[in-house]
Design a protein around this motif. Structure first.
Motif, PDB file in Angstrom:
ATOM      1  N   UNK A  89      13.381 -13.363  -7.853  1.00 39.36           N
ATOM      2  CA  UNK A  89      13.183 -12.464  -6.880  1.00 39.36           C
ATOM      3  C   UNK A  89      11.713 -11.582  -6.849  1.00 39.36           C
ATOM      4  N   UNK A  90      10.789 -11.150  -8.131  1.00 38.20           N
ATOM      5  CA  UNK A  90      10.156 -10.479  -7.275  1.00 38.20           C
ATOM      6  C   UNK A  90       8.804 -11.105  -7.201  1.00 38.20           C
ATOM      7  N   UNK A  91       8.812 -12.063  -7.822  1.00 40.49           N
ATOM      8  CA  UNK A  91       7.646 -12.810  -6.741  1.00 40.49           C
ATOM      9  C   UNK A  91       8.226 -13.661  -5.183  1.00 40.49           C
ATOM     10  N   UNK A  92       9.313 -13.319  -5.217  1.00 35.51           N
ATOM     11  CA  UNK A  92      10.214 -13.785  -3.584  1.00 35.51           C
ATOM     12  C   UNK A  92       9.416 -12.117  -2.721  1.00 35.51           C
ATOM     13  N   UNK A  93       9.932 -11.521  -3.399  1.00 40.66           N
ATOM     14  CA  UNK A  93      10.037  -9.508  -2.616  1.00 40.66           C
ATOM     15  C   UNK A  93       8.547  -9.539  -2.130  1.00 40.66           C
ATOM     16  N   UNK A  94       7.454 -10.193  -2.912  1.00 45.66           N
ATOM     17  CA  UNK A  94       6.286  -9.571  -3.104  1.00 45.66           C
ATOM     18  C   UNK A  94       5.521 -11.000  -2.211  1.00 45.66           C
ATOM     19  N   UNK A  95       6.099 -12.215  -2.181  1.00 45.39           N
ATOM     20  CA  UNK A  95       5.635 -12.933  -0.383  1.00 45.39           C
ATOM     21  C   UNK A  95       6.194 -12.166   0.401  1.00 45.39           C
ATOM     22  N   UNK A  96       6.764 -12.148   0.228  1.00 45.11           N
ATOM     23  CA  UNK A  96       7.358 -11.672   1.572  1.00 45.11           C
ATOM     24  C   UNK A  96       7.331  -9.973   2.104  1.00 45.11           C
ATOM     25  N   UNK A  97       7.242  -9.281   1.461  1.00 50.81           N
ATOM     26  CA  UNK A  97       6.243  -7.695   1.616  1.00 50.81           C
ATOM     27  C   UNK A  97       4.851  -7.909   1.776  1.00 50.81           C
ATOM     28  N   UNK A  98       3.488  -9.280   1.217  1.00 50.10           N
ATOM     29  CA  UNK A  98       2.813  -9.416   1.139  1.00 50.10           C
ATOM     30  C   UNK A  98       2.851  -9.428   3.631  1.00 50.10           C
ATOM     31  N   UNK A  99       3.221  -9.991   3.593  1.00 50.06           N
ATOM     32  CA  UNK A  99       3.509 -10.584   5.073  1.00 50.06           C
ATOM     33  C   UNK A  99       4.017  -9.528   6.043  1.00 50.06           C
TER      34      UNK A  99
END
Length: 211
Positions: free
Chosen positions: A182-192
């Motif tokens: 979930x942390x990786x998922x949140x990070x990928x979405x937040x990056x964009x």
């Protein structure tokens, strides 16, 4: 009349096909060879109790039927995977209505092929996720988590529900690795998007975060 006999007779008259187990061990044996649409689970079973059995039930909605009326017990079981909790004594019409609601929720509405939440778009046919016009590269586990959260945008999904409901697609996801995924998922979405779209609800689980 014994409550089990009454329920079996009433449900049969209502047109339901009923399988009945008389102990916790027998219940698991029945479930090993069949997958019912819904389970009514009494907590006070001989042998294995309802509390013992609930974590072992995967992918089937469970309505707990129990004389235990304390709030803490209800909360623990609902967070542990039960979809509803009916306290004895109950009116049979209420129980029938609760059964109908659960069966309606699981069978009536076909899943949308394109899910949207604010700027996030998820195509469940192609398994492509995007924020605005930019594609987000997700792992299989990240995709399964995002899909489940977007299918239930206003609902807090518990950790056990997440693991149970994505298990078929992502058997590699475990309780210890869920937080990392979930942390990786949140990070990928937040990056964009430069926004946090997934909210952690302390002590319970996760949900989509309203703007």
């Amino acid at each position: 009349m014994h409550i089990g006999n009454m329920l079996e007779e009433t449900l049969t008259k209502e047109g339901y096909s009923v399988s009945r187990a008389y102990s916790g061990t027998e219940a698991l044996l029945v479930l090993s060879g069949a997958k019912p649409d819904l389970i009514l689970l009494d907590l006070m079973l001989p042998g294995l109790t309802g509390e013992d059995i609930l974590p072992k039930i995967k992918g089937i909605p469970v309505i707990v039927v129990s004389a235990k009326a304390d709030v803490e017990n209800k909360v623990d079981l609902l967070l542990g995977g039960a979809v509803d909790y009916v306290t004895k004594p109950f009116h049979i019409k209420e129980l029938l209505a609760r059964i109908a609601v659960q069966l309606r929720d699981t069978t009536a509405v076909p899943a949308a092929s394109v899910l949207t939440f604010d700027a996030i778009i998820l195509d469940t046919d192609t398994h492509v996720a995007a924020v605005g016009q930019k594609e987000v590269k997700l792992t299989r586990t990240e995709y399964a988590i995002l899909k489940l959260l977007m299918q239930n945008p206003s609902q807090v999904i518990t950790k056990s529900q997440l693991l149970d409901r994505i298990n078929e697609d992502t058997p590699d996801c475990t309780e210890s690795s869920l937080k990392t995924h979930i942390s990786h998922l949140r990070g990928k979405i937040r990056q964009i998007s430069h926004k946090d779209y997934i909210e952690a609800v302390w002590g319970i689980g996760f949900k989509m975060k309203e703007s």
